[in-house]
Design a protein around this motif. Structure first.
Motif, PDB file in Angstrom:
ATOM      1  N   ASN A 295      -7.118 -40.953  11.345  1.00  0.00           N
ATOM      2  CA  ASN A 295      -6.260 -40.016  10.610  1.00  0.00           C
ATOM      3  C   ASN A 295      -4.911 -39.822  11.300  1.00  0.00           C
ATOM      4  OD1 ASN A 295      -8.470 -39.092   8.634  1.00  0.00           O
ATOM      5  ND2 ASN A 295      -9.386 -38.890  10.647  1.00  0.00           N
TER       6      ASN A 295
ATOM      7  N   GLY B 144      -7.225 -37.032   5.249  1.00  0.00           N
ATOM      8  CA  GLY B 144      -8.602 -37.394   5.593  1.00  0.00           C
ATOM      9  C   GLY B 144      -9.602 -36.459   4.939  1.00  0.00           C
TER      10      GLY B 144
ATOM     11  N   ALA C 114     -17.227 -35.398  11.790  1.00  0.00           N
ATOM     12  CA  ALA C 114     -15.911 -34.803  11.623  1.00  0.00           C
ATOM     13  C   ALA C 114     -15.355 -34.277  12.940  1.00  0.00           C
ATOM     14  CB  ALA C 114     -15.970 -33.680  10.607  1.00  0.00           C
TER      15      ALA C 114
ATOM     16  N   MET D 118     -10.005 -26.504  12.767  1.00  0.00           N
ATOM     17  CA  MET D 118     -11.018 -25.464  12.527  1.00  0.00           C
ATOM     18  C   MET D 118     -10.861 -24.813  11.149  1.00  0.00           C
ATOM     19  SD  MET D 118     -13.282 -25.273  14.640  1.00  0.00           S
ATOM     20  CE  MET D 118     -13.406 -26.723  15.647  1.00  0.00           C
TER      21      MET D 118
ATOM     22  N   PRO E  83     -12.749 -26.940   7.350  1.00  0.00           N
ATOM     23  CA  PRO E  83     -13.930 -26.617   6.545  1.00  0.00           C
ATOM     24  C   PRO E  83     -13.651 -25.518   5.522  1.00  0.00           C
ATOM     25  CG  PRO E  83     -14.511 -26.754   8.855  1.00  0.00           C
ATOM     26  CD  PRO E  83     -13.009 -26.833   8.791  1.00  0.00           C
TER      27      PRO E  83
ATOM     28  N   THR F 102     -19.165 -22.126   6.752  1.00  0.00           N
ATOM     29  CA  THR F 102     -20.120 -23.229   6.741  1.00  0.00           C
ATOM     30  C   THR F 102     -21.535 -22.718   6.424  1.00  0.00           C
ATOM     31  OG1 THR F 102     -20.367 -23.122   9.158  1.00  0.00           O
ATOM     32  CG2 THR F 102     -18.783 -24.699   8.315  1.00  0.00           C
TER      33      THR F 102
HETATM   34  C1  V0D Z   1      -9.979 -34.240  10.213  1.00  0.00           C
HETATM   35  C2  V0D Z   1     -11.220 -36.707   8.702  1.00  0.00           C
HETATM   36  C3  V0D Z   1     -13.469 -31.704   6.487  1.00  0.00           C
HETATM   37  C4  V0D Z   1     -11.463 -36.331  10.143  1.00  0.00           C
HETATM   38  C5  V0D Z   1     -11.527 -35.628   7.719  1.00  0.00           C
HETATM   39  C6  V0D Z   1     -12.779 -29.982  12.577  1.00  0.00           C
HETATM   40  C7  V0D Z   1     -10.289 -35.596  10.762  1.00  0.00           C
HETATM   41  C8  V0D Z   1     -10.591 -34.452   7.848  1.00  0.00           C
HETATM   42  C9  V0D Z   1     -14.189 -31.082   7.455  1.00  0.00           C
HETATM   43  C10 V0D Z   1     -15.382 -30.263   7.291  1.00  0.00           C
HETATM   44  C11 V0D Z   1     -11.817 -32.858   9.315  1.00  0.00           C
HETATM   45  C12 V0D Z   1     -16.190 -29.949   8.368  1.00  0.00           C
HETATM   46  C13 V0D Z   1     -17.319 -29.199   8.209  1.00  0.00           C
HETATM   47  C14 V0D Z   1     -17.643 -28.759   6.977  1.00  0.00           C
HETATM   48  C15 V0D Z   1     -16.875 -29.054   5.879  1.00  0.00           C
HETATM   49  C16 V0D Z   1     -15.743 -29.803   6.046  1.00  0.00           C
HETATM   50  C17 V0D Z   1     -13.585 -31.458   8.631  1.00  0.00           C
HETATM   51  C18 V0D Z   1     -13.135 -31.630  10.854  1.00  0.00           C
HETATM   52  C19 V0D Z   1     -12.125 -32.504  10.610  1.00  0.00           C
HETATM   53  C20 V0D Z   1     -13.434 -31.242  12.225  1.00  0.00           C
HETATM   54  F1  V0D Z   1     -18.756 -28.037   6.806  1.00  0.00           F
HETATM   55  N1  V0D Z   1     -12.495 -32.419   7.006  1.00  0.00           N
HETATM   56  N2  V0D Z   1     -12.565 -32.296   8.322  1.00  0.00           N
HETATM   57  N3  V0D Z   1     -13.879 -31.117   9.884  1.00  0.00           N
HETATM   58  N4  V0D Z   1     -10.787 -33.754   9.101  1.00  0.00           N
END
Ligand code: V0D
Length: 239
Positions: A18, A36, A59, A76, A79, A114
């Motif tokens: 990302n 992402g 994630a 953070m 989500p 969550t």
């Molecule tokens: C950042 C690509 C959704 C990875 C996806 C903090 C990089 C977008 C969540 C998410 C992230 C996490 C838990 C949940 C629901 C959604 C997420 C992170 C990073 C880590 F219950 N996108 N996402 N969590 N990115």
């Protein structure tokens, strides 16, 4: 040999690339994270249509806490943004949300959101969308070992009763039964490492690495990798 298509019940994905996606476009890192996040929707819907039973997404690992404060704060909130934006669609598609990781270390609001997502979708019977969030596999295994040791110490369990099944029941993937272990693990963006994701659970998992960055990884890429997986001969060590 058998020409039967291998089942793909549990798909796991390490969503990587990302930051690099943003850099390539001369955009700030958070825009890569945002893109992402939106891609999770696209791939989750595709996986659901393909009949996948469990989609596990990596994630956030416990190591990511070392990043700059602004970035961690932004991550953070993802989500919260994710469920604000996509919860109605998840409900409509009968998707059940599960989150595995150390929830007590998350900011209060993130943890609440969550928990609420899991509760709100608890009665859905479709695909499980499983987030590994503030998760680390070694730590998960150590927790399991301690639980078992405690039971031995208090005489509830004998040493002879410790076996692979008993250990697996202590892992956070036990909730995904009968699909605890991934059949296929995909990592995007060209890195070929596990990075403390599922360690015990990947004993017989097929791996697929793609150079595509996570925000660019689309339904077609997914279908191609699944087709490639299904042509592989998988014997669990048997002949
Ligand atoms: C950042 C690509 C959704 C990875 C996806 C903090 C990089 C977008 C969540 C998410 C992230 C996490 C838990 C949940 C629901 C959604 C997420 C992170 C990073 C880590 F219950 N996108 N996402 N969590 N990115």
């Amino acid at each position: 040999m058998s020409n039967e298509k291998k089942p793909l019940n549990h798909l796991a994905i390490i969503m990587d690339g990302n930051g690099r996606w943003a850099k390539k476009r001369h955009k700030p890192r958070f825009m890569g994270h945002k893109e992402g996040m939106n891609n999770i929707r696209r791939i989750a819907l595709a996986a659901n249509d393909l009949g996948i039973k469990v989609l596990t997404l990596y994630a956030f690992s416990t190591e990511n806490w070392g990043r700059p404060t602004d970035e961690v704060n932004y991550l953070m909130k993802l989500p919260i943004n994710f469920f604000d934006k996509f919860m109605p669609e998840l409900m409509e598609k009968n998707v059940r949300v599960n989150i595995m990781g150390y929830a007590d270390e998350l900011p209060e609001k993130t943890s609440q959101i969550t928990q609420k997502a899991m509760a709100d979708t608890a009665n859905n019977t479709g695909m499980i969308l499983n987030f590994a969030f503030n998760y680390g596999s070694r730590r998960e295994m150590i927790s399991g070992v301690k639980k078992i040791a405690q039971q031995v110490k208090t005489g509830k369990l004998s040493l002879d009763e410790i076996n692979e099944n008993l250990f697996a029941k202590e892992l956070m993937t036990a909730k995904l039964a009968p699909y605890e272990d991934p059949d296929l693990l995909i990592r995007t963006s060209g890195e070929e490492r596990i990075s403390n994701f599922l360690l015990w659970q990947i004993a017989y998992t097929e791996f697929s690495f793609t150079k595509k960055l996570w925000p660019d990884f689309n339904e077609e890429d997914l279908k191609k990798l699944i087709e490639e997986y299904q042509t592989r001969d998988r014997r669990f060590g048997k002949v």
